[in-house]
Scaffold this active site. Structure first.
Site, short mmCIF file in Angstrom:
data_model
loop_
_atom_site.label_atom_id
_atom_site.label_comp_id
_atom_site.label_asym_id
_atom_site.label_seq_id
_atom_site.Cartn_x
_atom_site.Cartn_y
_atom_site.Cartn_z
N ILE D 77 0.86 -1.11 -0.02
CA ILE D 77 -0.14 0.04 -0.08
C ILE D 77 1.03 1.13 -0.09
O ILE D 77 1.97 1.16 0.69
CB ILE D 77 -1.02 0.02 1.28
N CYS D 78 0.53 2.29 -0.65
CA CYS D 78 1.28 3.39 -0.88
C CYS D 78 1.04 4.40 0.41
O CYS D 78 -0.12 4.56 1.10
CB CYS D 78 0.58 4.40 -2.09
N ILE D 79 1.98 4.52 1.32
CA ILE D 79 2.06 5.25 2.61
C ILE D 79 1.17 6.53 2.49
O ILE D 79 0.49 6.76 3.44
CB ILE D 79 3.39 5.21 3.36
#
Lengths: 98, 122, 132, 122, 98, 132
Positions: D77-79
């Site tokens: 997941i993109c932070i």
């Protein structure tokens, strides 16, 4: 005054504005806001303005159009947010097209 | 008396929410009685206490909190919408829920709609 | 056209790099910013990335916009960093501009206005495509 | 060898995510090497451990977990996208993050894109 | 084979399908999926099929169309998800229009 | 037409209740389900609510759909509960059906197909409007 229509989407991308126009009544008003400001340059706007029998008032929120560098038209009234609040109560109801 | 109920369906990181906020703030400043804001669909994400928006971006949640404090503006989030979006609503003293918001059911929307002179959706 | 531009053009004859299609207007959603973040990270990893603007995405390039009027941080200003990241291929769909009655006046330099067929061909020169 | 990287931008409660899942599962079953799924934009919400979808609805997150376990499918997941959407990513042993997902930066998307034979977005 | 276009949105509501068609190459293929299945009944589909020089293959994911009770056309090939996976690799790249 | 239907019709001459406009197709987003939840709660509180289907929203009414084919729980089946909740005014935009080459075959009874002007007039009979 009848219905206040808030138009928030570009008619170049979605058909929300077209749906709005299909139910528009003679006493209604339109406010172009957010990406709805782009509709000032859309063919649907031309035909709306040219409707000979039209008593419909067309408004645009000034800073929403300015932020987008969209030139406005003489037939369109420039309003501020405080005017939108007032229009909310001078019309019988509000429909948001978003 | 002119009363207004507002429904917000856009998330706190959407720029469309700024328009809703500006509208509500302008109404309050003009003396309109705003009986409540109901956050539905992605709007429910507003109550997530862990949301972190870059500090140089518009802070929509802090802005709603301010309106809540200054005008006692009721801010309702729809519990079903919130739980689908990762806000656990079951515990008391929930640290995940921003305290400016009240966890409500859709019945609250019925209440607001039937009481308000005007209902405006954003 | 500088010699570095020519270098880029010859690279284009191979199929390589990422093309990002921008299809959304700038101020109502995060799509434009999300696409920009992807472009800049590819640039900073020295991976070839080209930007395409089509449909309402062309509004991202138009001159004289001012996001601060609607309380939005102006991510469009970051477009001026494209050169620094070696992002040199920026294409805009001519038909999309015409449909919207927009002049070819952009807030960054070196935007290439292409007819639909050429726009499609430029897209085809890339290995991967993401659309925002 | 055919390798595939997938980008998912729809949230776990969107039905469009079911299509992405079915596609990835079919690819894996067909012996395609899926080198990773990158969850961007609303896709990042998948890693929110507190998401609660009605039990009679499709359980997208459980389904991704199963693919992660069965095929060692990497789920990133993109932070930045996650933090905007209320998933606090700063602490170690974070109870809010579903353990099947790895918190990554956009650099991971660069890695996946340059390695994969095909990149497919959902 | 060139590009595989995944069309996931209704052309009755948004212009994504129109944008897809504007960049379509002769060797490309289209897959209608999710709400893209509704495009089977859109005027844009008629004109696409009637393009005399067209070598473009048009596919629809069977259960996506069936779920929506959309009748399909003789010119459109019915495929399953496993075929979509195969098409992913028989084309050079994939563009998703959503 | 039963006497209870006539009762509803005479109520309609006053401005009252909530109109919900459905504008989205059923299977790709939660909009339809979210609108349904609002309609049913108004019904259960015995508040007047009417449903309008326009644009791609008309797909929510079409017969012979089967959400289970795409692993979706079929919320459309709940439409059959409208009668129980006294939700009796269900309007669909005729032009939207025609544009989509759809027959007037619906999965619930008593759907009223209206031309645009009549559709707009029916909307106007309500005090509040939400659109999903």
């Amino acid at each position: 005054m009848s219905t206040l229509h808030l138009v928030r989407k570009s008619a170049f991308t979605t058909n929300d504005f077209a749906q709005c126009l299909s139910v528009l009544d003679q006493q209604d008003s339109i406010v172009l806001m957010d990406d709805g400001c782009y509709n000032l340059k859309h063919p649907l706007m031309d035909s709306l303005i040219k409707r000979a029998d039209s008593t419909i008032t067309i408004n645009v929120i000034t800073n929403h159009a300015q932020a987008r560098a969209i030139e406005t038209l003489a037939e369109v009234k420039h309003i501020e947010m405080v005017d939108l609040v007032e229009l909310t109560f001078t019309h019988k109801k509000v429909i948001t097209w978003q | 008396m002119k009363t207004l109920a507002v429904v917000v369906t856009t998330p706190p990181y959407s720029h469309l929410t700024i328009t809703a906020l500006t509208y509500v703030e302008t109404a309050l400043a003009a003396g309109i009685k705003v009986i409540g804001v109901f956050f539905y669909q992605d709007g429910a994400m507003h109550a997530n206490e862990n949301i972190s928006i870059a500090s140089d971006e518009y802070q929509a949640i802090a802005h709603w909190q301010r309106l809540n404090q200054q005008y006692q503006l009721p801010l309702h989030i729809c519990i079903t919408a919130a739980e689908m979006r990762g806000i656990a609503c079951d515990s008391i003293d929930n640290e995940q829920i921003n305290q400016a918001f009240t966890v409500s059911g859709l019945g609250e929307l019925v209440e607001l709609t039937t009481k308000a002179t005007r209902l405006v959706q954003f | 056209m500088t010699s570095s531009d020519q270098q880029v053009d010859s690279n284009l004859s191979q199929e390589n790099g990422l093309a990002i299609i921008n299809s959304k207007a700038p101020f109502s959603s995060n799509y434009g910013k999300d696409a920009l973040d992807v472009a800049l990270i590819f640039g900073s990893f020295e991976q070839k990335v080209s930007l395409f603007f089509q449909g309402d995405g062309v509004y991202q390039l138009i001159a004289n916009q001012d996001a601060s009027l609607v309380s939005i941080k102006d991510y469009l200003k970051t477009f001026s960093a494209f050169e620094f990241y070696d992002i040199e291929d920026i294409y805009v769909c001519q038909q999309s501009l015409v449909n919207r009655q927009l002049d070819e006046a952009f807030h960054i330099n070196d935007v290439q206005v292409l007819a639909s067929v050429e726009f499609g061909k430029a897209l085809n020169r890339h290995q991967h495509v993401l659309r925002f």
